[in-house]
Design a protein around this motif. Sequence first.
Motif, short mmCIF file in Angstrom:
data_model
loop_
_atom_site.label_atom_id
_atom_site.label_comp_id
_atom_site.label_asym_id
_atom_site.label_seq_id
_atom_site.Cartn_x
_atom_site.Cartn_y
_atom_site.Cartn_z
N THR A 1 0.84 -1.20 0.00
CA THR A 1 0.00 0.00 0.00
C THR A 1 0.87 1.24 0.00
O THR A 1 0.64 2.18 -0.79
N ARG A 2 1.85 1.27 0.87
CA ARG A 2 2.75 2.42 0.95
C ARG A 2 3.49 2.63 -0.38
O ARG A 2 3.65 3.76 -0.84
N SER A 3 3.89 1.56 -1.02
CA SER A 3 4.59 1.64 -2.29
C SER A 3 3.72 2.27 -3.38
O SER A 3 4.17 3.11 -4.16
N VAL A 4 2.46 1.87 -3.44
CA VAL A 4 1.53 2.44 -4.43
C VAL A 4 1.34 3.93 -4.16
O VAL A 4 1.36 4.74 -5.09
N ILE A 5 1.19 4.30 -2.90
CA ILE A 5 1.00 5.71 -2.54
C ILE A 5 2.23 6.53 -2.90
O ILE A 5 2.12 7.61 -3.49
#
Length: 73
Positions: free
Chosen positions: A6-10
């Motif tokens: 999730t953090r990577s996509v953000i």
Amino acid sequence: MPHERTRSVIHTRDFLVELSRDPSLPARIRRDAKFLLRHYPTRGDMVTAGRIEEHADSLSGLLEPVFSSRIDD
């Protein structure tokens, strides 16, 4: 881990926004970044997807969540 994904996509979205606004880059790069952002999920979209996956009874035991509602920056 779901929260890392999730953090990577953000962070990728943030990077694309940065590219799209950088006047020192060629117009083609800025245009391509804007094009990719058109349907790229927002931070809110990612948190919502994480919440849905975390609370989906139908996935219980069958699949692990792909995304997380928890974002540790």
